[in-house]
Design a protein around this motif. Structure first.
Motif, short mmCIF file in Angstrom:
data_model
loop_
_atom_site.label_atom_id
_atom_site.label_comp_id
_atom_site.label_asym_id
_atom_site.label_seq_id
_atom_site.Cartn_x
_atom_site.Cartn_y
_atom_site.Cartn_z
N ALA A 1 0.79 -1.04 -0.12
CA ALA A 1 -0.01 0.47 0.05
C ALA A 1 0.83 1.12 0.03
CB ALA A 1 -1.15 0.26 1.55
N LEU A 2 0.39 2.31 -0.44
CA LEU A 2 1.29 3.20 -0.79
C LEU A 2 0.15 5.04 -0.83
CD1 LEU A 2 3.67 4.55 -0.84
CD2 LEU A 2 3.88 4.66 -3.86
N LEU A 3 0.05 5.53 0.21
CA LEU A 3 -0.57 6.92 0.14
C LEU A 3 0.32 8.03 -0.69
CD1 LEU A 3 -2.96 7.91 1.30
CD2 LEU A 3 -2.54 7.48 3.65
N THR A 4 0.11 8.00 -0.77
CA THR A 4 0.69 9.61 -1.02
C THR A 4 -0.12 10.29 -1.82
OG1 THR A 4 0.36 9.45 -4.03
CG2 THR A 4 1.99 8.71 -2.75
N THR A 5 0.25 12.24 -0.93
CA THR A 5 -0.14 12.96 -0.82
C THR A 5 0.45 14.64 -1.16
OG1 THR A 5 -2.07 12.36 1.00
CG2 THR A 5 -1.61 14.58 0.81
N PRO A 6 0.60 15.25 -2.11
CA PRO A 6 -0.38 14.54 -3.28
C PRO A 6 -0.68 13.62 -4.13
CG PRO A 6 0.91 16.49 -4.97
CD PRO A 6 1.59 16.43 -2.36
N PRO A 7 -0.91 13.21 -4.82
CA PRO A 7 -1.08 11.84 -5.57
C PRO A 7 -0.18 11.32 -5.86
CG PRO A 7 -3.55 12.40 -6.16
CD PRO A 7 -2.92 13.54 -5.56
N ASP A 8 1.25 12.47 -6.92
CA ASP A 8 2.25 12.72 -8.06
C ASP A 8 3.57 13.19 -6.98
OD1 ASP A 8 1.19 15.55 -8.25
OD2 ASP A 8 1.19 15.35 -10.42
N ALA A 9 3.28 13.01 -5.59
CA ALA A 9 4.66 13.42 -4.63
C ALA A 9 5.64 13.11 -4.47
CB ALA A 9 3.83 13.81 -3.57
N MET A 10 5.78 11.65 -6.02
CA MET A 10 7.14 11.05 -5.77
C MET A 10 7.02 9.85 -7.13
SD MET A 10 6.86 8.60 -2.51
CE MET A 10 8.24 7.36 -3.31
N PRO A 11 8.27 9.67 -7.48
CA PRO A 11 8.36 8.59 -8.42
C PRO A 11 8.34 7.40 -8.10
CG PRO A 11 10.44 9.57 -8.46
CD PRO A 11 9.85 10.21 -7.39
N PHE A 12 7.31 6.25 -8.65
CA PHE A 12 7.19 5.70 -8.36
C PHE A 12 7.90 4.54 -8.45
CE2 PHE A 12 3.17 7.62 -8.35
CZ PHE A 12 2.73 7.36 -7.48
N SER A 13 8.52 3.98 -7.80
CA SER A 13 9.50 2.72 -8.06
C SER A 13 9.08 1.16 -7.30
CB SER A 13 11.02 2.90 -6.88
OG SER A 13 11.57 3.77 -7.07
N TYR A 14 8.06 0.82 -7.91
CA TYR A 14 7.28 -0.94 -7.54
C TYR A 14 8.44 -1.87 -8.31
CZ TYR A 14 2.97 1.02 -5.69
OH TYR A 14 2.11 1.25 -5.01
N GLY A 15 8.32 -3.38 -7.57
CA GLY A 15 9.27 -3.79 -7.59
C GLY A 15 10.07 -4.88 -6.79
N PRO A 16 11.74 -5.29 -6.66
CA PRO A 16 11.61 -5.84 -5.23
C PRO A 16 12.65 -4.64 -5.15
CG PRO A 16 12.73 -7.28 -7.44
CD PRO A 16 12.03 -5.87 -8.22
N GLN A 17 12.10 -4.57 -3.26
CA GLN A 17 12.72 -3.71 -2.49
C GLN A 17 11.97 -2.60 -2.47
OE1 GLN A 17 13.48 -5.25 0.54
NE2 GLN A 17 12.95 -7.81 -0.07
N SER A 18 10.82 -2.51 -3.44
CA SER A 18 9.84 -1.62 -3.01
C SER A 18 9.78 -0.57 -2.33
CB SER A 18 8.99 -1.29 -4.19
OG SER A 18 8.41 -1.82 -3.81
N CYS A 19 9.64 -1.23 -1.07
CA CYS A 19 9.18 -0.51 0.18
C CYS A 19 10.47 0.45 0.51
CB CYS A 19 9.27 -1.57 1.68
SG CYS A 19 8.80 -0.19 3.11
N ARG A 20 12.24 -0.40 0.55
CA ARG A 20 12.71 1.04 0.71
C ARG A 20 13.34 1.94 -0.21
NH1 ARG A 20 18.03 0.40 -0.14
NH2 ARG A 20 19.95 1.33 1.56
N ALA A 21 12.60 1.60 -2.00
CA ALA A 21 13.16 2.07 -2.46
C ALA A 21 12.00 4.13 -2.11
CB ALA A 21 12.61 1.64 -3.90
#
Length: 201
Positions: free
Chosen positions: A139-159
């Motif tokens: 789960a990823l909650l971002t405010t605003p929606p595009d607050a950051m680049p998305f890095s889904y994949g292995p170890q994406s929580c840390r990324a």
């Protein structure tokens, strides 16, 4: 519109490739669609006050989502990061303040856990990341929606956390036990009973 819950969903014919050792393509497709449809129903019934947006390349998924009352954004690029980025652009363009991304293959969605997540402070320039048991992002909650680049994949929580900190965003890691489990690997199937999947709570 304050919050949009986003469920990205790939073409079900291509879903669950890492289960190919134990499930046929038809079984993998059926599992992916069962989890997806059940989780869409969960959000529509338990959190009807929030917009529910499904992002997909699949016409079959679009029809299922719309039948359950979800909004659908169809995309040309099949990648997960591309899907979430498309949702963020779309949500930001229509004035959505926060975006919550939840994969469609969570094993057990729990209303109490999701309420805890949605109750987190959502000031402008903030990110809440809920890890999967293997270091991914469930789960990823971002405010605003595009607050950051998305890095889904292995170890994406840390990324995701590192990216948020580098951008000067307020970042929080929130562990929610049931939300930490999805079904990606053969070992994940051993947690469910005899071919069945746990119900939502």
């Amino acid at each position: 519109m304050k919050l949009s819950i986003v469920i990205p969903m790939k073409c079900p014919d291509q879903a669950k490739g890492r289960l190919s050792e134990v499930l046929s393509q038809g079984e993998r497709k059926a599992l992916a669609l069962t989890l997806f449809e059940r989780n869409v129903c969960f959000f529509r019934s338990r959190f009807p006050e929030h917009n529910l947006l499904v992002v997909t390349v699949s016409e079959e998924v679009r029809q299922l989502a719309e039948a359950e009352g979800a909004e659908v954004l169809q995309q040309a690029d099949a990648g997960l990061n591309a899907a979430v980025e498309a949702a963020a652009r779309y949500n930001r363009s229509r004035g959505v303040e926060s975006q919550l991304v939840v994969p469609g293959d969570i094993e057990t969605l729990d209303q109490g856990e999701l309420a805890t997540l949605l109750d987190q402070p959502r000031q402008h320039g903030s990110v809440v990341v809920c890890p999967s048991y293997d270091g991914g992002t469930n789960a990823l909650l971002t405010t605003p929606p595009d607050a950051m680049p998305f890095s889904y994949g292995p170890q994406s929580c840390r990324a995701h956390l590192l990216s948020a900190l580098q951008l000067g965003l307020q970042a929080k890691r929130l562990y929610l036990e049931k939300l930490s489990f999805d079904i990606d690997l053969p070992s994940d199937l051993f947690r469910v009973a005899a071919g069945s999947v746990p119900k939502t709570a």
